[in-house]
Motif scaffolding. Structure first.
Motif, PDB file in Angstrom:
ATOM      1  N   VAL A   1      11.714 -19.394   7.901  1.00 12.68           N
ATOM      2  CA  VAL A   1      11.428 -19.050   6.506  1.00 12.68           C
ATOM      3  C   VAL A   1       9.998 -19.439   6.140  1.00 12.68           C
ATOM      4  CG1 VAL A   1      11.992 -19.655   4.119  1.00 12.68           C
ATOM      5  CG2 VAL A   1      13.816 -19.138   5.756  1.00 12.68           C
TER       6      VAL A   1
ATOM      7  N   MET B   1       7.130 -16.903   4.848  1.00 11.41           N
ATOM      8  CA  MET B   1       6.495 -17.091   3.551  1.00 11.41           C
ATOM      9  C   MET B   1       4.983 -17.235   3.683  1.00 11.41           C
ATOM     10  SD  MET B   1       8.642 -17.102   1.025  1.00 11.41           S
ATOM     11  CE  MET B   1      10.399 -16.839   0.988  1.00 11.41           C
TER      12      MET B   1
ATOM     13  N   LEU C   1       1.971 -15.047   2.211  1.00 11.60           N
ATOM     14  CA  LEU C   1       0.905 -15.621   1.408  1.00 11.60           C
ATOM     15  C   LEU C   1      -0.477 -15.187   1.861  1.00 11.60           C
ATOM     16  CD1 LEU C   1       1.571 -19.374   0.610  1.00 11.60           C
ATOM     17  CD2 LEU C   1       0.627 -17.644  -0.911  1.00 11.60           C
TER      18      LEU C   1
ATOM     19  N   CYS D   1      -1.529 -11.687   1.120  1.00 13.55           N
ATOM     20  CA  CYS D   1      -1.480 -11.292  -0.286  1.00 13.55           C
ATOM     21  C   CYS D   1      -2.652 -10.400  -0.702  1.00 13.55           C
ATOM     22  CB  CYS D   1      -1.475 -12.527  -1.179  1.00 13.55           C
ATOM     23  SG  CYS D   1       0.170 -12.913  -1.770  1.00 13.55           S
ATOM     24  N   GLU D   2      -3.839 -10.789  -0.248  1.00 15.94           N
ATOM     25  CA  GLU D   2      -5.039 -10.008  -0.571  1.00 15.94           C
ATOM     26  C   GLU D   2      -4.839  -8.540  -0.244  1.00 15.94           C
ATOM     27  OE1 GLU D   2      -7.925 -10.633  -1.874  1.00 15.94           O
ATOM     28  OE2 GLU D   2      -8.137 -12.801  -1.924  1.00 15.94           O
TER      29      GLU D   2
ATOM     30  N   MET E   1      -1.984  -7.084   0.264  1.00 17.97           N
ATOM     31  CA  MET E   1      -0.825  -6.498  -0.398  1.00 17.97           C
ATOM     32  C   MET E   1      -1.152  -5.921  -1.757  1.00 17.97           C
ATOM     33  SD  MET E   1       2.071  -9.265   0.566  1.00 17.97           S
ATOM     34  CE  MET E   1       3.566  -8.461   0.029  1.00 17.97           C
ATOM     35  N   ILE E   2      -2.179  -6.459  -2.384  1.00 21.17           N
ATOM     36  CA  ILE E   2      -2.458  -5.940  -3.727  1.00 21.17           C
ATOM     37  C   ILE E   2      -3.692  -5.034  -3.770  1.00 21.17           C
ATOM     38  CG2 ILE E   2      -1.237  -7.764  -4.975  1.00 21.17           C
ATOM     39  CD1 ILE E   2      -3.946  -9.063  -5.468  1.00 21.17           C
ATOM     40  N   GLU E   3      -4.062  -4.523  -2.602  1.00 23.23           N
ATOM     41  CA  GLU E   3      -5.137  -3.529  -2.614  1.00 23.23           C
ATOM     42  C   GLU E   3      -4.557  -2.180  -3.031  1.00 23.23           C
ATOM     43  OE1 GLU E   3      -7.183  -3.244   1.097  1.00 23.23           O
ATOM     44  OE2 GLU E   3      -8.099  -5.215   0.817  1.00 23.23           O
ATOM     45  N   VAL E   4      -5.259  -1.505  -3.915  1.00 13.88           N
ATOM     46  CA  VAL E   4      -4.728  -0.222  -4.384  1.00 13.88           C
ATOM     47  C   VAL E   4      -5.721   0.907  -4.119  1.00 13.88           C
ATOM     48  CG1 VAL E   4      -3.201  -1.099  -6.178  1.00 13.88           C
ATOM     49  CG2 VAL E   4      -5.609  -0.725  -6.699  1.00 13.88           C
ATOM     50  N   ASP E   5      -5.167   2.117  -4.057  1.00 16.76           N
ATOM     51  CA  ASP E   5      -6.022   3.302  -3.921  1.00 16.76           C
ATOM     52  C   ASP E   5      -6.800   3.506  -5.216  1.00 16.76           C
ATOM     53  OD1 ASP E   5      -4.963   3.687  -1.482  1.00 16.76           O
ATOM     54  OD2 ASP E   5      -3.604   5.300  -2.077  1.00 16.76           O
ATOM     55  N   ASP E   6      -7.951   4.141  -5.075  1.00 17.04           N
ATOM     56  CA  ASP E   6      -8.719   4.472  -6.270  1.00 17.04           C
ATOM     57  C   ASP E   6      -7.973   5.538  -7.074  1.00 17.04           C
ATOM     58  OD1 ASP E   6     -10.732   2.709  -5.861  1.00 17.04           O
ATOM     59  OD2 ASP E   6     -11.983   4.096  -4.715  1.00 17.04           O
ATOM     60  N   PRO E   7      -8.175   5.542  -8.369  1.00 17.70           N
ATOM     61  CA  PRO E   7      -7.532   6.590  -9.165  1.00 17.70           C
ATOM     62  C   PRO E   7      -8.124   7.955  -8.823  1.00 17.70           C
ATOM     63  CG  PRO E   7      -9.050   5.289 -10.501  1.00 17.70           C
ATOM     64  CD  PRO E   7      -8.967   4.616  -9.174  1.00 17.70           C
ATOM     65  N   ILE E   8      -7.300   8.999  -8.956  1.00 19.17           N
ATOM     66  CA  ILE E   8      -7.802  10.330  -8.559  1.00 19.17           C
ATOM     67  C   ILE E   8      -8.617  10.997  -9.658  1.00 19.17           C
ATOM     68  CG2 ILE E   8      -5.970  10.821  -6.893  1.00 19.17           C
ATOM     69  CD1 ILE E   8      -4.631  12.492  -9.124  1.00 19.17           C
TER      70      ILE E   8
ATOM     71  N   THR F   1     -16.849   6.488  -9.377  1.00 15.63           N
ATOM     72  CA  THR F   1     -17.723   5.422  -9.850  1.00 15.63           C
ATOM     73  C   THR F   1     -19.010   6.002 -10.426  1.00 15.63           C
ATOM     74  OG1 THR F   1     -18.825   5.197  -7.736  1.00 15.63           O
ATOM     75  CG2 THR F   1     -16.865   3.853  -8.079  1.00 15.63           C
TER      76      THR F   1
END
Lengths: 459, 1123
Positions: free
Chosen positions: A12, A16, A20, A23-24, A26-33, A37
C-alpha cells in the motif's frame, strides 16, 4: 500474520507513494480547443488578422459606430423621436430622448464599457504586432495602423461625449484601473499624434474591394474632423483635399444608391455579421404601421426638407396610423433579405461638408458653398445663396448636413457642439440645458475608480 | 415442541408400560375459531406435561433390531418404541399414505433405524429428548393451514423498576403486524405465527425480542444509554457512530424527504438543517438553489462572476459529482442560468443527506471542502422478503405570493395627476392609457392572467427491493410531469431509473456494491419569465388576444407580453451515474477499498425565437426567425483507492484511513445558431436555416489528484481525537501554484461517560467537541491562468475572430479558509430531550475571486487573490424533544436556529482598491452603501437625502455613505411530528430574519405607463404630508427623474424581508390493510409553502434576483403501497 500484515502495508505504501510522485503528471491537461496563446496569435499574419477581425466585429455589434450612436444621439438631439412604451427596460432609452441622462443610466454605462473594451483590444493588437518578428513589415504596419485608427476614432467620440476622459495605451490592468481623466489639451495632442501615425502607417488601397476595412483615406477623414474640432481649419482643409484628390472616390449622383454597398463614394462601411442579413439600422428604424414601436424621424427634421428634395423622397417614408402621420428613416431599405446594403460609416459627402466648414471658417465662403452645392444639386435642389456671411453660411451648412446625415453617427450632436450651437435644441427639447453638452461618467465607473472624480458639472 | 394433528387423531404412543390415545375430534382447519385453537393448545400442553413427567422414568438407550417384511410403518414405530423407550407423537391420518416396509434392522441406533424407516415416506420426523415427532412433509396447503394456527400474544411491558410503559411498540418481526401498549403497559397482538418472534421496543430503551407465546408475561425493558450509539453518520470517506462524531454534520433522513411534491431534494431540506441556508432561485421547475453553509466564505458569487465561489461539493454514494452542467440559453428563464445537479436525483431514492460543515468534517475533502460538502446516500435493499413499493402523488401548485396593485380607478387617477403635475394638458401620443387610445374602463388582474394558472404535477414511482444474507438489491423507477403557472402548455418531465446492488462474501471479507442511476429530464418553459409583466402592466392595458384569437398589439400601442409565448426555451438533460465500491478485508480490521464512479451529463438546449414574437409592424418574416441550439456534455470519472485499519487494545482504539483520489472531467460545449427559415415550422431543424453560425465549440479539461489520511484515536470510549490531512493538486492553477496542503484536528469528550456522571438520572448523554483546520476552494473555471486569445462567437467577413480571453494573471493560487468550531451536545431523560449548541468562526484569506475592475481596463474583473480576510462566525442551536410518547399519542418536535455574521477583518489598501466604495473594514461583507433617505420635503415635495460632503448636490459615491446590510440575521426551522394511532401529522415552519431589497429598488417612476403597488396611492401632497412617494410624474421632468433615481439608490430601498413560512405539512394515514399481501399502505396529503407571514414590501421575500417567478404553493395527494 504479522509478516503478512507488513507485506500488505508495504504494498500500500508503495502504491501511495507512486501515486504521490506522479501527481504532477496526473494533473496535466490538454490545452483548450477554442483558445490559443497570445504568442501564437501574433506569430502568424492570419491569426493576427483574426484578432483584428474580431475588433471590426465588435465595432459592428457593440460600438458607437454603425447603429448605436446614430439612434442614441439622434434622440438626444432633434433628429429622432422615441416611442418606446415605457417599461423598466426602455426607460434608460427614453431618458436619453427626454434629455434626462443621469450617471446610473445603463445606456451610458454600456457605451463606455464597450468603448474601453475595444480600446483594450486595439492596444493588445498594437503591442502584439510591435513585439512579433514573424510577420512581414508591411502587414505589421497595416495591422497596427488599423488598430491605431480604431482606437483614435473611439477616443475622439468619447472625448466629445464625456469631456475629459482617461487615455491609455497600455494593457496593464494595474495601471488602467487607476487612470485619471486627461485634460483636453493633452488629450488632443495625443490624438493628433496617434492619427498622424495611423495616416502614416496605412495605405490608400483597400485590402477588401468592398471597403469594409479601414484605409489611409478613412484615417485622413478622422484627422480632418479632429483638426476641425480643434479649429485647425487649414490642416482640416488639407486633409480633405488629399482625400478628394484620390480618383477612387466619386460622389454618388443617384440619391437612391447612397446606402448601397457598391458606390465609389464610400470610404468605410461595416459588413453585417451574418451574410445577407439586414443591416442593424433597419431593425432600429423600420416600422410599417403607426404609432411606431421605437423610433421615428422628428417632425422638426422632416419640415426642414423642401418637397422637391430627393432625399426626402428617397430616404423618408410617411406612415399613417389613426389619423396621425409618422416618418420613417428609410435610408436602408432591406429589412428582410439583403444583398446590396452594408452599414455606411464614412462617405465622401462628409468630406465635402468638413472641407466646406473648414473653408468657411477661413472665410472662403464661395468655395465652401461650391461643395455644399454639389450635395444640393445631387439632391435635386437649387444652389445655396452666394451672399451669406460666415455665420449664416455655417447655419445653412449645418441644416444641409442635418438633412444629409440625419441619424448617422451622431453627427448632428457633434456638429452643433463644435459650432457652439447646442442651445438651438431648446426650441424643441424642453429639458435641454447647457451642461447636457457632456454626458455624465457612469456611476459604476466612478465607484470603482476614485481617481475619476469629479463627476461632470451638472450631474 | 411441534405437534401436528389435523382432522383426526393425535396419537401418543407410550411404551412399554402404557399406551395412551388422545383424540381431538371435530377440529377443523377451516373453522379457524379461536376457542377451538385454545382448546387444542390446552390439550397438547397437557400431553406434553405428561410426557415430561413420564420421561423421567424412561429406560436407558437401546439398540434396535427388527426383521420383518410388509409391515406397516405404524407397527415398526411401535416396535422401535418398545425397544428404545422413546415416545412417538403422530397423527393416524398421516400414516394412511405410508408405504408398507420390508424392515431389516440389526442392532442399530434409533437414529439409524428411523432414517431407514422414513426413507421415501411422505413424512418427516424430529427427535427431541426422548420423543419423536412425526409430521407430514409440508405442502402449500399445509402452510395456509398453518396460518390459522396463529395465536394471540399478550403481555405487559414495564421498565426496570416495574412501572408500566405506555406506548411501547410490539410487533411481529418480518410481517409488519404491530400494536402498542396501553396506559397500564398491557398489549395483545393478534394473529401471530406461533413460530414467530415478537419485538418490543420503546424510544430510549433497548428493544427486546421474544419467541411468540400466548402469554409473554411481564417484559422488562432496560434504559438504553446513548440511543445515539446505534446511528452511524456518513462522514464521506468513512462512517462514524453519531456519539463519536468530532465534527459538525447536519443530517436529514428519508423520513423527512419522502413523498414530498418537489423536484429537488434541497426543497425538502430547507429549514431542517441548522447552519444551512437554502434559497430557491425561482418557482420555475428545473432551476437552481443558493446554498450557504455557514455563510459565504467567498466574495465571488453569481452576481459578480461566472462561477459561484460558494458552491458546496456534492458527493453521491461516496463519489464526487463532476462539475455542474452549464446552460447557455436559459438566462431569461432561470436566474443566473443555474441548474442544480441534484435535480437529477429522485428525492424518494435518497436514504439520507448529510452536510459537513466544520473543518474536522470537511478538510478531508481539502481543496473542495471550503463551502461544505453535501453527501447524498441512496437507498439500499433492506433485509427481509422482497418487497415492491408503489408511490403515486398528484397535486396542484400556484404562485405563493401576490402583490396588490392599483385598480383601474387608482391607476388612471395616478396617470392623470402625473400629467397635471407636469403641466401637460394635452396627453401625448404615447399616453395610450389616458389619451383615449385604450379603453380606460378596462380592468385586468395581470398577475392572475399571466402567472395565475394552476400548475399540476404528478409523480409515480415503483421500486423493488430485497436482501438476503449476502446480497441486496433495490431497483426504482420514477416518472413525473409538472406544468407551469404560465398561460400555455409548458411542462417539466422527469424519468429516473436507479438501481443498487451489493454483495458480501460469506466470510464477510469481500464486498462490492454498485449504484446506477439514469435520469432523463426535459424542460419546456416560457421564453422569458412573465412575472415582471404581470406586475408592470397597466390595468387598463388591452386584451391579450383579438377577437380572431390573434395576439393583440392594439395598433402598435401595446407590447404584448404573450409574444414571448410564440417562442420557447427547452432543455433536455440526461444524466448517467455509476458508482462501484469494492472492499476487501485482507487481515482483520485492515480493509482495502476502491470507490470509483463515472458521471455523464448531457444538456441540450433549444431557444426558438420565431419572427412572430415581434410586433408585426417591424415587418419581420421567417427570414429573421432565430433558432439556437446548444449542447453541453460533461464526463467525469473518479477513482479513490483507500486503506483503512483499526485496532482496539484495552482502553485504546485507533482507526485510520489512507487514500488517494483522482478525477478527470471533460466538459464540451458547442452551440449553433440558425437565422432565417423558409417557414417557422422548420425551426427545430438547424440545417434548414439560411445562415448558420457556430458561436462556440469548447472543450475544457479538469484534472484533480490528491492523497488524504485520517487518524482517529479513542481512549476509554470518551476521549476522542481525530486528525485529517490532504494534499491536493488541481489543473486549474498556474505552474507554481498547483499543489496545496490542508488539514484539521478535531477532539471530543464524552463527559457523560465519566464515572461521576455515569449514574446520573437526568443526563443521558453529554459531549463537548471542537475542531480547527483549513480547507480550500478551486472553484474558478478551467484555464484561467492562460494568456490566450479565444475564438470569437461571431465572425467578420466570414473569418472567425480571436479576442483576448482575459486579463492575464498566472499567479493566483489556492484560496484557504480556516475553520474553528466548538460545540456541546446534551441528552436528557433517556435522550427524550436533546440539545446541541455550536459556535463557529471561519476565516478566509487570500480569497480567490474576480476582483471587479473599472471598464477602462477593458474587462469587468480579474482572477486574483485578494489580500483581505473575511470572517464568518455564528451560533447554532438545535433542540429535539419527544414530549409525548403514549400508546396512542406521540409528539416529537425539533427546533433549530442559526445566527450567522460576517465581518471584513482586514483589507490592506482598501481605499485605493476597486472595493473602496463597496466594503468597510470591520463591517459585514454583505453591506451596501446608499444615499441616506431622510424623507420628503414638506414644502417642495421632493425626496431629500443627507448631503454627506456638503457640496449642495447628491452625488455618488461621495454621498452614498449610509450603510445597510443585505442578508440574513438569523434563520431556522421548527419541525413537528404528531402521531395518533394510524394517523400522523408533520409540519415544518421555516423562518428567516433578513433585510433585502424591496420593491422600490427596481421601481419605475410612479406616474409612467406602468402599474404600481396599491401602497403608492399614498402620494405626497401639501394636504397629505405623510405620503410615501413624491408627486406622480409622467417621466418627462428631469428633476423628478434624478430624484427618483437617487431614491432607488437610497436607504429607502432596503427593507425587512423576514418571513415565517409553513414550509411543509403532511398528513399521513396508515391504512389498516396489512396482511400477508400488503405490508404497508398509506395515503397522505401534503402542502408546501402553504402560509407565509411577512412584512416584506415586494412580491416574495425569498428570492435571489427579482423579476423571476417566486416559489410555488403546492397541494398534493398521494398513496404509498408496499407489497
Amino acid at each position: 500474520m504479522n509478516i503478512l500484515k507488513a507485506i500488505y502495508i508495504f504494498i500500500v505504501a508503495i502504491t501511495m507513494s507512486t501515486a504521490l510522485t506522479s501527481c504532477e503528471k496526473m494533473i496535466e491537461v490538454d490545452d483548450p480547443i477554442n483558445q490559443i496563446t497570445r504568442e501564437q496569435v501574433f506569430a502568424d499574419v492570419n491569426t493576427a488578422n483574426a484578432a483584428l477581425d474580431n475588433l471590426y466585429m465588435e465595432l459592428q455589434a457593440n460600438s458607437m459606430f454603425g447603429r448605436r450612436l446614430g439612434a442614441l444621439l439622434g434622440t438626444y438631439t432633434d433628429d429622432l423621436d422615441a416611442h418606446f412604451p415605457p417599461s423598466s427596460s426602455s426607460m434608460d432609452n427614453l431618458n436619453v430622448y427626454f434629455n434626462q441622462v443621469i450617471p446610473s443610466n445603463s445606456e451610458v454605462l454600456s457605451l463606455w464599457n464597450n468603448a474601453y473594451k475595444e480600446i483594450y483590444v486595439a492596444n493588445a493588437i498594437i503591442s502584439g504586432v510591435d513585439e512579433t518578428t514573424s510577420i512581414s513589415i508591411a502587414d505589421k504596419r497595416r495591422i497596427k495602423g488599423e488598430a491605431l485608427l480604431i482606437r483614435t476614432m473611439i477616443y475622439f467620440q468619447l472625448q466629445r461625449l464625456f469631456g475629459d476622459i482617461p487615455y491609455t495605451i497600455s494593457t496593464d490592468y494595474q495601471e488602467n484601473k487607476m487612470l485619471s481623466r486627461m485634460g483636453s489639451t493633452e488629450f488632443y495632442l495625443k490624438l493628433q499624434e496617434d492619427i498622424g501615425s495611423a495616416v502614416d502607417l496605412l495605405e490608400d488601397n483597400y485590402r477588401n474591394a468592398e471597403r469594409i476595412y479601414l484605409n489611409k483615406k478613412a484615417a485622413q477623414l478622422v484627422q480632418a474632423n479632429i483638426y476641425l474640432t480643434l479649429g485647425k481649419f487649414q490642416a482640416a482643409e488639407e486633409a480633405c483635399r488629399t482625400i478628394l484628390a484620390n480618383a477612387i472616390y466619386n460622389i454618388q449622383q443617384d440619391v437612391s444608391k447612397v446606402f448601397k454597398k457598391n458606390g465609389n463614394h464610400i470610404i468605410w462601411q461595416l459588413k453585417p455579421l451574418i451574410a445577407n442579413q439586414a443591416v442593424p439600422e433597419t431593425g432600429i428604424y423600420y416600422f410599417s404601421s403607426a404609432p411606431p414601436p421605437a423610433h421615428s424621424l422628428s417632425i422638426n427634421l422632416v419640415n426642414t426638407f423642401e418637397e422637391v428634395d430627393l432625399r426626402k423622397q428617397q430616404w423618408i417614408t410617411k406612415v399613417k396610423g389613426n389619423g396621425v402621420s409618422f416618418y420613417r428613416n428609410d435610408k436602408y431599405k432591406n429589412y428582410a433579405t439583403n444583398a446590396d446594403e452594408y452599414s455606411v460609416v464614412m462617405r465622401l459627402e462628409e468630406v465635402y461638408f468638413v472641407l466646406s466648414e473648414a473653408l468657411a471658417n477661413q472665410d472662403k465662403i464661395i468655395e465652401a458653398g461650391s461643395f455644399i452645392n454639389m450635395i444640393r444639386v445631387r439632391s435635386g435642389l437649387s444652389p445655396i445663396s452666394n451672399n451669406l456671411d460666415k455665420n449664416a453660411f455655417i447655419a445653412e451648412l449645418l441644416k444641409e448636413k442635418r438633412r444629409e446625415f440625419f441619424a448617422e453617427q451622431g453627427l448632428r450632436f457633434f456638429d452643433l457642439k463644435r459650432n457652439s450651437r447646442l442651445q438651438e435644441l431648446t426650441a424643441i427639447k424642453p429639458n435641454w440645458q447647457q451642461f447636457h453638452q457632456f454626458w455624465p461618467l457612469p456611476q459604476n465607473e466612478m465607484q470603482l475608480n476614485p481617481n475619476l472624480k469629479p463627476q461632470n458639472q451638472g450631474y | 415442541m411441534k405437534i401436528y394433528g389435523i382432522n383426526g387423531y393425535v396419537q401418543l404412543w407410550r411404551s412399554p408400560t402404557k399406551l395412551e390415545c388422545i383424540t381431538c375430534t371435530s377440529f377443523s382447519a377451516s373453522s379457524g375459531s379461536t376457542k377451538k385453537k385454545i382448546f387444542l393448545v390446552m390439550k397438547l400442553t397437557a400431553i406434553l406435561i405428561t410426557i415430561f413427567f413420564l420421561q423421567v422414568s424412561a429406560s436407558t438407550k437401546a439398540q434396535i433390531t427388527i426383521k420383518e417384511n410388509k409391515i406397516s410403518l405404524e407397527k415398526v414405530l411401535e416396535k422401535i418404541g418398545k425397544q428404545s423407550g422413546y415416545d412417538f407423537i403422530y397423527s393416524k391420518q398421516d400414516f394412511k399414505n405410508a408405504e408398507k416396509l420390508n424392515v431389516n434392522l440389526d442392532n442399530v441406533s434409533i437414529e439409524k433405524a428411523l432414517e431407514i424407516c422414513f426413507a421415501g415416506q411422505p413424512l418427516a420426523y424430529e427427535i427431541a429428548e426422548k420423543t419423536v415427532m412425526v409430521k407430514r412433509k409440508k405442502s402449500i396447503i399445509n402452510s395456509v393451514i398453518d396460518y390459522f394456527l396463529n395465536i394471540d400474544v399478550s403481555g405487559r411491558v414495564v421498565d426496570e423498576k416495574g412501572n408500566a410503559i405506555a406506548g411501547a411498540t410490539v410487533k411481529e418481526k418480518g410481517t409488519g403486524l404491530a400494536t402498542s401498549t396501553n396506559e397500564t403497559g398491557f398489549f395483545t397482538l393478534k394473529n401471530v405465527d406461533e413460530k414467530g418472534m415478537v419485538e418490543v421496543s420503546y424510544l430510549g430503551y433497548q428493544s427486546k425480542e421474544l419467541a411468540a407465546t400466548k402469554d409473554l408475561g411481564e417484559i422488562k425493558l432496560s434504559i438504553e444509554v446513548g440511543e445515539l450509539e446505534e446511528v452511524t453518520v456518513n462522514a464521506g470517506y468513512y462512517r462514524v457512530k453519531e456519539r463519536e462524531v468530532t465534527g459538525s454534520i447536519a443530517r436529514v433522513t428519508s423520513k423527512d424527504i419522502e413523498n414530498q411534491p418537489i423536484n429537488n431534494v434541497l426543497s425538502a431540506v430547507q429549514g431542517r438543517m441548522v447552519g444551512v441556508n437554502i434559497t430557491q432561485n425561482s418557482g420555475i421547475p428545473g432551476g437552481g438553489y443558493d446554498i450557504q453553509i455557514r455563510g459565504r466564505n467567498s466574495l465571488r458569487n453569481l452576481q459578480n462572476g461566472a462561477i459561484d465561489g460558494n458552491q458546496p461539493l456534492y458527493i453521491i454514494d461516496g463519489v464526487p459529482l463532476g462539475s455542474a452542467i452549464t446552460s447557455t440559453y436559459s438566462a431569461t428563464v432561470i436566474p443566473f442560468k443555474s441548474i442544480n445537479p441534484l435535480n437529477n436525483i429522485n428525492s424518494n431514492d435518497i436514504e439520507s443527506i448529510e452536510i459537513l460543515k466544520d473543518a474536522d468534517a470537511t478538510s478531508i475533502y481539502g481543496s473542495r471542502g471550503a463551502n461544505g460538502v453535501i453527501l447524498v446516500t441512496t437507498k439500499k435493499g433492506k433485509k427481509g422478503s422482497p418487497s415492491v413499493m408503489i408511490n403515486s402523488t398528484y397535486g396542484y401548485s400556484e404562485v405563493a405570493s401576490h402583490m396588490e396593485m392599483m385598480n383601474t380607478e387608482q391607476y388612471v387617477d395616478m396617470r392623470k395627476q402625473a400629467f397635471s403635475n407636469a403641466g401637460v394638458t394635452v396627453y401625448p401620443a404615447n399616453a395610450y392609457d389616458v389619451n383615449g387610445r385604450w379603453d380606460q374602463n378596462r380592468y385586468t388582474d395581470w398577475q392572475k392572467e399571466l402567472i395565475g394558472d394552476w400548475a399540476s404535477h404528478r409523480t409515480v414511482q415503483v421500486s423493488v427491493s430485497g436482501a438476503g444474507e449476502q446480497i441486496s438489491f433495490l431497483i426504482s423507477a420514477q416518472n413525473s410531469k409538472q406544468t407551469t403557472v404560465f398561460p400555455s402548455d409548458f411542462n417539466y418531465k422527469t424519468n429516473q431509473i436507479s438501481s443498487n446492488f451489493s454483495y458480501q462474501s460469506e466470510n464477510k471479507k469481500f464486498s462490492v456494491s454498485n449504484a446506477n442511476s439514469f435520469a432523463a429530464l426535459s424542460n419546456n418553459v416560457v421564453q422569458a419569465d412573465l412575472t415582471n409583466s404581470a406586475l408592470n402592466l397597466s390595468p387598463v392595458a388591452p386584451a391579450l388576444y383579438t377577437a380572431e384569437g390573434e395576439l393583440n398589439w392594439e395598433g402598435n400601442t401595446f407590447t404584448n407580453p404573450l409574444a414571448s409565448l410564440k417562442g420557447n426555451y427547452e432543455n433536455q438533460t440526461y444524466q448517467f451515474n455509476q458508482n462501484i465500491n469494492l472492499a476487501y478485508e485482507f487481515i482483520p480490521e485492515l480493509f482495502f477499498k476502491i470507490n470509483s464512479g463515472i458521471n455523464y451529463q448531457s444538456l441540450e438546449e433549444y431557444l426558438l425565437r420565431p419572427h412572430t414574437m415581434s410586433n408585426p409592424s417591424f415587418g419581420r418574416t421567417s427570414n429573421e426567425s432565430l433558432s439556437s441550439k446548444s449542447k453541453n456534455d460533461v464526463f467525469t470519472y473518479v477513482i479513490e483507492p483507500q486503506v483503512s485499519w483499526s485496532k482496539t487494545w484495552g482502553d485504546h482504539k485507533v482507526s485510520s484511513l489512507l487514500g488517494g483520489s483522482f478525477q478527470q472531467t471533460v466538459n464540451k460545449t458547442s452551440s449553433i445558431v440558425g437565422v432565417g427559415f423558409s417557414s417557422n415550422a422548420l425551426m427545430r431543424n438547424l440545417s434548414a436555416a439560411i445562415t448558420k453560425n457556430i458561436p462556440q465549440d469548447i472543450r475544457n479539461e479538469y484534472r484533480y489528484a490528491s492523497v488524504f489520511a485520517r487518524v482517529n484515536y479513542q481512549f476509554k470510549n470518551r476521549y476522542i481525537l481525530n486528525l485529517t490531512t490532504r494534499r491536493d493538486g488541481s489543473s486549474r492553477f498556474g505552474e507554481n501554484n498547483k499543489f496545496a496542503n490542508f488539514g484539521a484536528i478535531g477532539a471530543a469528550w464524552l463527559f457523560s461517560e465519566e464515572p461521576f456522571l455515569r449514574d446520573n438520572k437526568w443526563l443521558s448523554s453529554g459531549k463537548f467537541r471542537t475542531s480547527i483546520g483549513t480547507t480550500g476552494s478551486d472553484l474558478l473555471g478551467d484555464y484561467q491562468y492562460l494568456d490566450s486569445y479565444t475564438v470569437g462567437n461571431n465572425s467578420y467577413n466570414g473569418g472567425a475572430g480571436l479576442f483576448p480571453s482575459r486579463l492575464y494573471n498566472p499567479n493566483f493560487s489556492w484560496e484557504q479558509t480556516t475553520k474553528f468550531e466548538a460545540a456541546v451536545e446534551l441528552g436528557f431523560l433517556a435522550d427524550r430531550l436533546q440539545a446541541v449548541v455550536a459556535y463557529y468562526n471561519n476565516r478566509s484569506s487570500n480569497q480567490l475571486l474576480g476582483i471587479p475592475l473599472p471598464g477602462t481596463t477593458g474587462f469587468s474583473s480579474i482572477q486574483a487573490n485578494l489580500d483581505a480576510t473575511v470572517q464568518n462566525r455564528g451560533w447554532e442551536f438545535q433542540v429535539n424533544a419527544s414530549p409525548i410518547l403514549s400508546s396512542n399519542w406521540k409528539w416529537q418536535t425539533s427546533f433549530n436556529i442559526s445566527l450567522p455574521k460576517s465581518k471584513l477583518i482586514s483589507f490592506p489598501g482598501l481605499s485605493g482598491s476597486t472595493y473602496a466604495n463597496t466594503y468597510v473594514v470591520g463591517m459585514p461583507t454583505n453591506i451596501v452603501k446608499l444615499y441616506n433617505y431622510t424623507g420628503i420635503n414638506g414644502q417642495t415635495g421632493r425626496y431629500e437625502f443627507t448631503d454627506f460632503n456638503n457640496d449642495g448636490r447628491i452625488t455618488s459615491p461621495d454621498d452614498a455613505q449610509a450603510i445597510r446590510e443585505i442578508g440574513v440575521q438569523y434563520f431556522g426551522g421548527w419541525q413537528n411530528d404528531v402521531k395518533f394511532k394510524n394517523l400522523s401529522l408533520s409540519f415544518l415552519f421555516q423562518f428567516v430574519k433578513q433585510t433585502n431589497w424591496n420593491y422600490y429598488r427596481n421601481m419605475a417612476n410612479p406616474g409612467v405607463l406602468i402599474n404600481m403597488p396599491v401602497e403608492l396611492v399614498n402620494v405626497w401632497s401639501l394636504n397629505n404630508p405623510n405620503g410615501v412617494i413624491m408627486p406622480y410624474d409622467p417621466g418627462t421632468t428631469a428633476l423628478n427623474n434624478t430624484l427618483s433615481s437617487n431614491f432607488k439608490n437610497s436607504t429607502a430601498t432596503v427593507g425587512d424581508a423576514s418571513f415565517v413560512r409553513l414550509k411543509n405539512v403532511q398528513l399521513n394515514y396508515s391504512l389498516p390493510l396489512r396482511g400477508r399481501l400488503i405490508k404497508d399502505a398509506s395515503i397522505f396529503i401534503q402542502g408546501q409553502n402553504l402560509l407565509t407571514l411577512t412584512n416584506y414590501f415586494g412580491l416574495d421575500p425569498e428570492f435571489i434576483l427579482t423579476g423571476y417567478l417566486p416559489p410555488l404553493k403546492t397541494y398534493s395527494l398521494g398513496v404509498q403501497i408496499k407489497f
